[in-house]
Design a protein around this motif. Structure first.
Motif, PDB file in Angstrom:
ATOM      1  N   TYR A 102      47.374  67.990  58.142  1.00  0.00           N
ATOM      2  CA  TYR A 102      46.101  67.316  57.863  1.00  0.00           C
ATOM      3  C   TYR A 102      45.883  67.226  56.357  1.00  0.00           C
ATOM      4  CZ  TYR A 102      41.323  65.978  59.305  1.00  0.00           C
ATOM      5  OH  TYR A 102      40.163  65.302  59.558  1.00  0.00           O
ATOM      6  N   LEU A 103      46.077  68.343  55.655  1.00  0.00           N
ATOM      7  CA  LEU A 103      45.872  68.362  54.213  1.00  0.00           C
ATOM      8  C   LEU A 103      46.944  67.566  53.479  1.00  0.00           C
ATOM      9  CD1 LEU A 103      44.689  72.029  53.625  1.00  0.00           C
ATOM     10  CD2 LEU A 103      43.320  69.948  53.715  1.00  0.00           C
ATOM     11  N   ALA A 104      48.142  67.499  54.036  1.00  0.00           N
ATOM     12  CA  ALA A 104      49.179  66.664  53.424  1.00  0.00           C
ATOM     13  C   ALA A 104      48.746  65.204  53.432  1.00  0.00           C
ATOM     14  CB  ALA A 104      50.504  66.850  54.160  1.00  0.00           C
ATOM     15  N   ASN A 105      48.169  64.742  54.544  1.00  0.00           N
ATOM     16  CA  ASN A 105      47.677  63.362  54.604  1.00  0.00           C
ATOM     17  C   ASN A 105      46.514  63.146  53.646  1.00  0.00           C
ATOM     18  OD1 ASN A 105      49.407  62.048  56.357  1.00  0.00           O
ATOM     19  ND2 ASN A 105      48.278  62.669  58.184  1.00  0.00           N
ATOM     20  N   LEU A 106      45.570  64.084  53.621  1.00  0.00           N
ATOM     21  CA  LEU A 106      44.448  63.951  52.691  1.00  0.00           C
ATOM     22  C   LEU A 106      44.950  63.841  51.258  1.00  0.00           C
ATOM     23  CD1 LEU A 106      41.713  66.493  53.908  1.00  0.00           C
ATOM     24  CD2 LEU A 106      41.962  64.077  54.481  1.00  0.00           C
ATOM     25  N   GLY A 107      45.888  64.700  50.902  1.00  0.00           N
ATOM     26  CA  GLY A 107      46.389  64.711  49.538  1.00  0.00           C
ATOM     27  C   GLY A 107      47.126  63.448  49.166  1.00  0.00           C
ATOM     28  N   ALA A 108      48.038  63.005  50.032  1.00  0.00           N
ATOM     29  CA  ALA A 108      48.867  61.846  49.709  1.00  0.00           C
ATOM     30  C   ALA A 108      48.043  60.569  49.609  1.00  0.00           C
ATOM     31  CB  ALA A 108      49.962  61.686  50.759  1.00  0.00           C
ATOM     32  N   VAL A 109      47.208  60.301  50.602  1.00  0.00           N
ATOM     33  CA  VAL A 109      46.451  59.048  50.615  1.00  0.00           C
ATOM     34  C   VAL A 109      45.416  59.039  49.494  1.00  0.00           C
ATOM     35  CG1 VAL A 109      44.867  57.608  51.947  1.00  0.00           C
ATOM     36  CG2 VAL A 109      46.830  58.670  53.075  1.00  0.00           C
ATOM     37  N   ALA A 110      44.651  60.122  49.353  1.00  0.00           N
ATOM     38  CA  ALA A 110      43.590  60.140  48.355  1.00  0.00           C
ATOM     39  C   ALA A 110      44.137  60.039  46.933  1.00  0.00           C
ATOM     40  CB  ALA A 110      42.750  61.407  48.510  1.00  0.00           C
ATOM     41  N   ALA A 111      45.249  60.706  46.659  1.00  0.00           N
ATOM     42  CA  ALA A 111      45.794  60.698  45.304  1.00  0.00           C
ATOM     43  C   ALA A 111      46.474  59.385  44.951  1.00  0.00           C
ATOM     44  CB  ALA A 111      46.770  61.856  45.123  1.00  0.00           C
ATOM     45  N   LEU A 112      47.178  58.795  45.909  1.00  0.00           N
ATOM     46  CA  LEU A 112      47.962  57.599  45.598  1.00  0.00           C
ATOM     47  C   LEU A 112      47.161  56.310  45.726  1.00  0.00           C
ATOM     48  CD1 LEU A 112      51.314  58.550  47.378  1.00  0.00           C
ATOM     49  CD2 LEU A 112      50.718  58.791  44.960  1.00  0.00           C
ATOM     50  N   ALA A 113      46.065  56.352  46.472  1.00  0.00           N
ATOM     51  CA  ALA A 113      45.308  55.121  46.717  1.00  0.00           C
ATOM     52  C   ALA A 113      44.096  54.971  45.821  1.00  0.00           C
ATOM     53  CB  ALA A 113      44.840  55.086  48.170  1.00  0.00           C
ATOM     54  N   ARG A 114      43.669  56.011  45.159  1.00  0.00           N
ATOM     55  CA  ARG A 114      42.368  56.029  44.486  1.00  0.00           C
ATOM     56  C   ARG A 114      42.134  54.796  43.621  1.00  0.00           C
ATOM     57  NH1 ARG A 114      41.250  61.608  42.598  1.00  0.00           N
ATOM     58  NH2 ARG A 114      40.827  61.770  44.833  1.00  0.00           N
ATOM     59  N   GLY A 115      41.031  54.091  43.935  1.00  0.00           N
ATOM     60  CA  GLY A 115      40.646  52.920  43.171  1.00  0.00           C
ATOM     61  C   GLY A 115      41.349  51.643  43.563  1.00  0.00           C
ATOM     62  N   GLY A 116      42.211  51.703  44.562  1.00  0.00           N
ATOM     63  CA  GLY A 116      42.944  50.516  44.984  1.00  0.00           C
ATOM     64  C   GLY A 116      42.537  50.056  46.370  1.00  0.00           C
ATOM     65  N   LEU A 117      43.493  49.501  47.094  1.00  0.00           N
ATOM     66  CA  LEU A 117      43.285  49.021  48.462  1.00  0.00           C
ATOM     67  C   LEU A 117      44.111  49.882  49.409  1.00  0.00           C
ATOM     68  CD1 LEU A 117      42.483  46.879  50.683  1.00  0.00           C
ATOM     69  CD2 LEU A 117      44.556  45.636  49.986  1.00  0.00           C
ATOM     70  N   VAL A 118      43.516  50.279  50.532  1.00  0.00           N
ATOM     71  CA  VAL A 118      44.225  50.985  51.594  1.00  0.00           C
ATOM     72  C   VAL A 118      44.204  50.118  52.838  1.00  0.00           C
ATOM     73  CG1 VAL A 118      44.401  53.061  52.985  1.00  0.00           C
ATOM     74  CG2 VAL A 118      43.486  53.199  50.666  1.00  0.00           C
ATOM     75  N   VAL A 119      45.371  49.843  53.394  1.00  0.00           N
ATOM     76  CA  VAL A 119      45.488  49.102  54.648  1.00  0.00           C
ATOM     77  C   VAL A 119      45.936  50.087  55.713  1.00  0.00           C
ATOM     78  CG1 VAL A 119      46.422  47.080  55.796  1.00  0.00           C
ATOM     79  CG2 VAL A 119      46.182  47.093  53.305  1.00  0.00           C
ATOM     80  N   SER A 120      45.073  50.345  56.685  1.00  0.00           N
ATOM     81  CA  SER A 120      45.290  51.419  57.656  1.00  0.00           C
ATOM     82  C   SER A 120      45.299  50.867  59.076  1.00  0.00           C
ATOM     83  CB  SER A 120      44.180  52.464  57.514  1.00  0.00           C
ATOM     84  OG  SER A 120      44.322  53.513  58.445  1.00  0.00           O
ATOM     85  N   ASP A 121      46.271  51.303  59.875  1.00  0.00           N
ATOM     86  CA  ASP A 121      46.368  50.897  61.282  1.00  0.00           C
ATOM     87  C   ASP A 121      45.204  51.494  62.080  1.00  0.00           C
ATOM     88  OD1 ASP A 121      47.346  51.248  64.209  1.00  0.00           O
ATOM     89  OD2 ASP A 121      48.870  49.943  63.337  1.00  0.00           O
ATOM     90  N   SER A 122      44.657  50.731  62.993  1.00  0.00           N
ATOM     91  CA  SER A 122      43.509  51.193  63.783  1.00  0.00           C
ATOM     92  C   SER A 122      43.852  52.375  64.676  1.00  0.00           C
ATOM     93  CB  SER A 122      42.957  50.050  64.642  1.00  0.00           C
ATOM     94  OG  SER A 122      43.927  49.629  65.587  1.00  0.00           O
ATOM     95  N   GLY A 123      45.136  52.607  64.938  1.00  0.00           N
ATOM     96  CA  GLY A 123      45.530  53.728  65.786  1.00  0.00           C
ATOM     97  C   GLY A 123      45.872  54.987  65.024  1.00  0.00           C
ATOM     98  N   ASN A 124      45.654  54.984  63.721  1.00  0.00           N
ATOM     99  CA  ASN A 124      46.048  56.141  62.913  1.00  0.00           C
ATOM    100  C   ASN A 124      45.262  57.398  63.263  1.00  0.00           C
ATOM    101  OD1 ASN A 124      48.095  54.960  61.404  1.00  0.00           O
ATOM    102  ND2 ASN A 124      46.747  54.359  59.729  1.00  0.00           N
ATOM    103  N   HIS A 125      45.889  58.535  62.992  1.00  0.00           N
ATOM    104  CA  HIS A 125      45.300  59.838  63.274  1.00  0.00           C
ATOM    105  C   HIS A 125      44.042  60.059  62.438  1.00  0.00           C
ATOM    106  CE1 HIS A 125      45.040  64.313  63.114  1.00  0.00           C
ATOM    107  NE2 HIS A 125      45.400  64.192  64.379  1.00  0.00           N
TER     108      HIS A 125
END
Length: 383
Positions: A102-125
């Motif tokens: 859970y924390l690995a996902n929080l860390g990766a997405v939040a750090a790499l996406a900050r200020g940009g665009l995130v495209v996320s699948d509706s079925g994601n965890h």
């Protein structure tokens, strides 16, 4: 004005009426004598003596806790060894271990996406959903598995940078993301593709090296992988796999890495032992996938809605949460523990049983499951 506890009680009553109350049920070491088809122990390693002994050795050498955050005292030689082994096993450049997937996902997405665009699948965890919310980015949720929708969002973006984020194997439906198409879009639009391999590592691909490896994309600079150690590897914890620049960014800026206590040494020791077993027993992932296909076949034969599993997750869609709960209880009466997924884990009208295959399921286990699924089908007709 409603008093605070009264407000909570009324909300709980509404959830009860809707069939959405959750209850903690402590189990015994042998799953209360039930056949376990609910856990994520896909390879049956969580009680393997080799993992138990590795965990005990690590505890005796390093103590019961890591004693601090990874950047203070929480990095042991075991953590470094585990990161090297994970990177080598998955053919990634580098790995960084977290205390949970859970924390690995929080860390990766939040750090790499900050200020940009995130495209996320509706079925994601849910961990990805929460990571998107914490990223301080514009988030576009696309229909499940729809690469064309992802392409449209990326082509219309105004942000300088973007990431695409998806489960590899989806945790409820058990299907596989269109990774090659998503990777091509990431390359075309200069984006990262973050792939959560939680349900793929140890099950999908050669020796269970994961869906990204199976797609021939390991080591590609556009791809970042997150994994968990708590499913196929029979331990606990998580990791991010990617280029050196990605790992260094997470060490410098990843809040769920910097401010969290490091993974307990016992978990690192157990995960290292699990990687040894995967390399020594390369047929285990195939066995898990074979058992999953057998479970799905039984569900179809009983007339229940399911899908062809890409890994070890087998959904049985029943519709209402009340029916799903009744079906899970019926399975327990017949000696089998299954997962029961209701909103918000699944969309309304898609409450399901989730059966998780294990590599060590025997023929008599499968026969018992067949009988339980037949009873569930009869229950559905009678309801």
């Amino acid at each position: 004005m409603t008093r605070p506890l009264d407000r909570l009680r009324m909300a709980a009553a509404e959830r009860e009426t809707a069939g959405l109350r959750r209850v903690l049920r402590p189990r015994t070491p042998d799953h209360d004598g039930l056949l376990d088809l609910a856990s994520n122990d896909y390879l049956g390693l969580s009680r393997d003596e080799r993992l138990v002994e590795a965990s005990v050795r690590a505890t005796r050498e390093w103590g019961t806790g890591s004693t601090g955050s990874r950047l203070v005292t929480g990095t042991t030689r075991l953590h470094a060894d585990l990161e090297e082994r994970l990177a080598a096993f998955t053919q990634a450049d580098r790995a960084l271990v977290f205390s949970s997937g859970y924390l690995a996902n929080l860390g990766a997405v939040a750090a790499l996406a900050r200020g940009g665009l995130v495209v996320s699948d509706s079925g994601n965890h849910a961990s990805i959903v929460d990571a998107c919310r914490l990223s301080r980015s514009r988030v576009e949720v696309t229909p499940h598995g729809d690469a064309d929708a992802v392409a449209k969002v990326l082509s219309e973006r105004s942000e300088e940078h973007a990431i695409i984020v998806t489960d590899a194997v989806f945790s409820v439906d058990g299907d596989l993301a269109p990774l090659r198409r998503l990777h091509a879009l990431a390359v075309r639009h200069g984006a990262f593709l973050i792939v959560d391999e939680a349900h793929a590592l140890g099950v999908v691909g050669d020796q269970g090296r994961g869906a990204v490896h199976e797609a021939g994309l390991s080591g590609d600079s556009h791809i970042v992988r997150t994994v968990t150690l708590s499913k196929s590897l029979g331990s606990q914890g998580g990791a991010v796999l990617g280029a050196t620049e990605v790992i260094e960014t997470l060490v410098d800026t990843g809040r769920s890495f910097i401010f969290d206590t490091g993974l307990a040494p016992a978990c690192a020791g157990a995960a290292l032992a699990a990687l040894d077993i995967l390399e020594e027993s390369p047929d285990l992932p195939r066995q898990a996938r074979s058992r999953a296909r057998a479970l799905a076949g039984m569900a179809r034969e009983a007339g229940l809605e399911t899908s062809e599993p890409a890994a070890a997750v087998v959904p049985v869609v029943l519709g209402s949460p009340h029916l799903a709960l009744a079906a899970a209880n019926l399975c327990a009466e017949r000696g089998i523990r299954v997962g029961c997924f209701r909103p918000p884990s699944v969309p309304r009208g898609r409450s399901s049983l989730r059966l998780t295959a294990r590599a060590d399921l025997r023929s008599d286990d499968l026969a018992a499951v067949r009988g339980a699924l037949t009873a569930v089908a009869e229950l559905k007709v009678d309801t």
